[in-house]
Design an enzyme around this catalytic site. Structure first.
Site, PDB file in Angstrom:
ATOM      1  N   ASP A  20       0.895  -1.079   0.163  1.00 52.87           N
ATOM      2  CA  ASP A  20       0.101  -0.004  -0.043  1.00 52.87           C
ATOM      3  C   ASP A  20       0.979   1.332   0.021  1.00 52.87           C
ATOM      4  O   ASP A  20       1.905   1.165   0.598  1.00 52.87           O
ATOM      5  CB  ASP A  20      -0.764  -0.201   1.190  1.00 52.87           C
ATOM      6  N   GLY A  23      -0.131   5.449  -4.498  1.00 48.52           N
ATOM      7  CA  GLY A  23      -0.607   6.355  -4.762  1.00 48.52           C
ATOM      8  C   GLY A  23       0.042   7.874  -4.088  1.00 48.52           C
ATOM      9  O   GLY A  23       0.257   8.977  -4.725  1.00 48.52           O
ATOM     10  N   ARG A  33      -0.686   9.123  -9.935  1.00 53.16           N
ATOM     11  CA  ARG A  33      -0.931   7.632  -9.072  1.00 53.16           C
ATOM     12  C   ARG A  33      -0.264   6.565  -9.657  1.00 53.16           C
ATOM     13  O   ARG A  33       0.424   5.894  -9.033  1.00 53.16           O
ATOM     14  CB  ARG A  33      -2.330   7.536  -8.636  1.00 53.16           C
ATOM     15  N   HIS A  37       2.166   2.911  -8.893  1.00 50.71           N
ATOM     16  CA  HIS A  37       2.009   1.453  -9.133  1.00 50.71           C
ATOM     17  C   HIS A  37       3.224   0.942 -10.057  1.00 50.71           C
ATOM     18  O   HIS A  37       3.643  -0.083  -9.549  1.00 50.71           O
ATOM     19  CB  HIS A  37       0.539   1.382  -9.890  1.00 50.71           C
ATOM     20  N   SER A  65      -7.918  -5.602  -5.018  1.00 51.88           N
ATOM     21  CA  SER A  65      -8.711  -6.002  -4.014  1.00 51.88           C
ATOM     22  C   SER A  65     -10.250  -5.806  -4.640  1.00 51.88           C
ATOM     23  O   SER A  65     -10.218  -5.170  -5.689  1.00 51.88           O
ATOM     24  CB  SER A  65      -8.833  -5.171  -2.772  1.00 51.88           C
ATOM     25  N   TRP A  69     -12.132  -1.931  -7.747  1.00 48.81           N
ATOM     26  CA  TRP A  69     -13.070  -1.521  -8.827  1.00 48.81           C
ATOM     27  C   TRP A  69     -13.642  -0.107  -8.538  1.00 48.81           C
ATOM     28  O   TRP A  69     -14.200   0.528  -9.537  1.00 48.81           O
ATOM     29  CB  TRP A  69     -14.070  -2.551  -8.909  1.00 48.81           C
ATOM     30  N   ARG A  71     -12.286   2.315  -7.816  1.00 50.95           N
ATOM     31  CA  ARG A  71     -11.434   3.676  -8.227  1.00 50.95           C
ATOM     32  C   ARG A  71     -11.849   4.092  -9.466  1.00 50.95           C
ATOM     33  O   ARG A  71     -12.559   3.627 -10.406  1.00 50.95           O
ATOM     34  CB  ARG A  71      -9.914   3.059  -8.306  1.00 50.95           C
ATOM     35  N   LEU A 132      10.117 -21.031  -3.657  1.00 51.30           N
ATOM     36  CA  LEU A 132       9.156 -20.047  -2.966  1.00 51.30           C
ATOM     37  C   LEU A 132       7.690 -20.112  -3.750  1.00 51.30           C
ATOM     38  O   LEU A 132       7.667 -19.972  -5.065  1.00 51.30           O
ATOM     39  CB  LEU A 132       9.707 -18.517  -3.103  1.00 51.30           C
TER      40      LEU A 132
HETATM   41  C1  IPE Z   1      -5.444  -2.664  -0.103  1.00 52.24           C
HETATM   42  O1  IPE Z   1      -5.193  -1.364  -0.290  1.00 52.24           O
HETATM   43  C2  IPE Z   1      -5.452  -3.221  -1.283  1.00 52.24           C
HETATM   44  C3  IPE Z   1      -4.330  -3.144  -2.033  1.00 52.24           C
HETATM   45  C4  IPE Z   1      -3.098  -2.983  -1.739  1.00 52.24           C
HETATM   46  C5  IPE Z   1      -4.184  -4.099  -3.441  1.00 52.24           C
HETATM   47  P1  IPE Z   1      -6.308  -0.179  -0.232  1.00 52.24           P
HETATM   48  O2  IPE Z   1      -5.364   1.108  -0.472  1.00 52.24           O
HETATM   49  O3  IPE Z   1      -7.169  -0.415  -1.460  1.00 52.24           O
HETATM   50  O4  IPE Z   1      -7.329  -0.115   1.107  1.00 52.24           O
HETATM   51  P2  IPE Z   1      -8.132   1.122   1.766  1.00 52.24           P
HETATM   52  O5  IPE Z   1      -8.644   1.656   0.743  1.00 52.24           O
HETATM   53  O6  IPE Z   1      -6.817   1.883   2.179  1.00 52.24           O
HETATM   54  O7  IPE Z   1      -8.635   0.296   3.091  1.00 52.24           O
HETATM   55  C1  IPE Z   2      -1.906   0.302  -3.169  1.00 49.85           C
HETATM   56  O1  IPE Z   2      -1.406   1.524  -3.293  1.00 49.85           O
HETATM   57  C2  IPE Z   2      -2.009  -0.309  -4.558  1.00 49.85           C
HETATM   58  C3  IPE Z   2      -3.443  -0.570  -4.885  1.00 49.85           C
HETATM   59  C4  IPE Z   2      -4.445  -0.717  -4.066  1.00 49.85           C
HETATM   60  C5  IPE Z   2      -3.795  -1.272  -6.140  1.00 49.85           C
HETATM   61  P1  IPE Z   2      -2.683   2.552  -3.352  1.00 49.85           P
HETATM   62  O2  IPE Z   2      -2.935   2.956  -4.659  1.00 49.85           O
HETATM   63  O3  IPE Z   2      -3.803   2.044  -2.652  1.00 49.85           O
HETATM   64  O4  IPE Z   2      -2.139   4.034  -2.897  1.00 49.85           O
HETATM   65  P2  IPE Z   2      -2.535   4.999  -1.784  1.00 49.85           P
HETATM   66  O5  IPE Z   2      -2.850   4.120  -0.568  1.00 49.85           O
HETATM   67  O6  IPE Z   2      -3.685   5.497  -2.502  1.00 49.85           O
HETATM   68  O7  IPE Z   2      -1.411   5.776  -1.348  1.00 49.85           O
HETATM   69 MG    MG Z   3      -3.839   2.316  -0.554  1.00 47.95          MG
END
Ligand code: IPE
Ligand code: IPE
Ligand code: MG
Length: 239
Positions: A20, A23, A33, A37, A65, A69, A71, A132
């Site tokens: 996480d 972004g 953002r 990734h 997750s 979707w 987003r 692994l």
């Molecule tokens: C969890 O992170 C999902 C992934 C890292 C793939 P999110 O960024 O989606 O979770 P929330 O929205 O902060 O709970």
């Molecule tokens: C995790 O990073 C990757 C995915 C959820 C796909 P984020 O995209 O959630 O990044 P933040 O949490 O907005 O910084």
């Molecule tokens: Mg996140």
């Protein structure tokens, strides 16, 4: 317990990681953002190398997750293409390193067919590897996983008395996946966000402030050292 190096006898067998902060990492640098990734790819490869060095057997990473979707369409589309090209470009080197690639998540819901094909190809290519197991949680939600397991069980029509933990575990996306020992989340968020809830019932949770694109094998090693300093009791008493 020493903190100077990993204790190989107390190595977690299964490490799970919520990747996480992509972004926020990008926004901090005035980037898009999606650049965050893209930068996360290096982190994943480095962490896989770190897991191989440490002798961790199972590494599961949260890539997309069932809630992601929600987003913006552009970001979702980017993530689908990005994960597809990551698989195509990296599967051979992962294969050479002895990594077995697997996926957990909903297959028959929203994921583009082409990506599903790439996923299947990567699984088949690496199926014989044992160093692994890298499981990518894609279109994954722990609640959806339990719902999907319950649907299968209901269809089988067992007697209520026959429903137990083992029966539910047998119907999760990957019944061979061992319980999580060490559960890590990057980016300073203290949430589970629907990641491996069943399998993490007794996992040690480690939250780190580092954003995923800055996370490297040394951060994994530090989380393992933290894990090794914990006292797991599984509901019992100290050994
Ligand atoms: C969890 O992170 C999902 C992934 C890292 C793939 P999110 O960024 O989606 O979770 P929330 O929205 O902060 O709970
Ligand atoms: C995790 O990073 C990757 C995915 C959820 C796909 P984020 O995209 O959630 O990044 P933040 O949490 O907005 O910084
Ligand atoms: Mg996140």
């Amino acid at each position: 317990m020493t903190t100077t190096g990993p204790d190989v006898t107390g190595m977690p067998r299964h490490v799970a990681c919520v990747m996480d902060g992509n972004g926020r990492w990008a926004e901090q640098r005035g980037l898009k953002r999606t650049d965050g990734h893209a930068a996360g790819e290096q982190s994943l490869l480095d962490v896989v190398d770190g897991a191989l060095e440490l002798g961790i057997e199972w590494l599961t990473v949260y890539a997309f997750s069932t809630e992601n979707w929600r987003r913006p369409t552009d970001e979702v589309r980017f993530l689908m293409r990005f994960n597809e090209s990551l698989l195509v470009q990296r599967r051979d080197e992962l294969h050479e390193k002895g990594v077995r690639i697997r996926f957990v998540g909903r297959r028959d819901w929203k994921v583009p067919k082409r990506l599903l094909r790439r996923m299947d190809e990567s699984v088949t290519l690496t199926a014989g590897n044992r160093r692994l197991t890298l499981t990518i949680a894609f279109n994954y939600g722990a609640q959806a996983e339990i719902v999907d397991a319950v649907k299968q069980i209901v269809a089988l029509g067992p007697a209520p008395a026959d429903v137990d933990e083992a029966l539910i575990a047998k119907h999760l996306y990957d019944p061979e996946m061992p319980d999580v020992d060490l559960w890590i989340r990057t980016s300073g968020e203290y949430r589970i966000s629907n990641f491996l809830i069943w399998q993490s019932a007794y996992a040690e949770l480690v939250f780190v402030d580092t954003y995923w694109p800055d996370f490297r094998r040394r951060h994994l090693a530090a989380a393992v050292a933290e894990y090794q300093s914990r006292n797991r009791r599984f509901g019992g008493l100290d050994q």
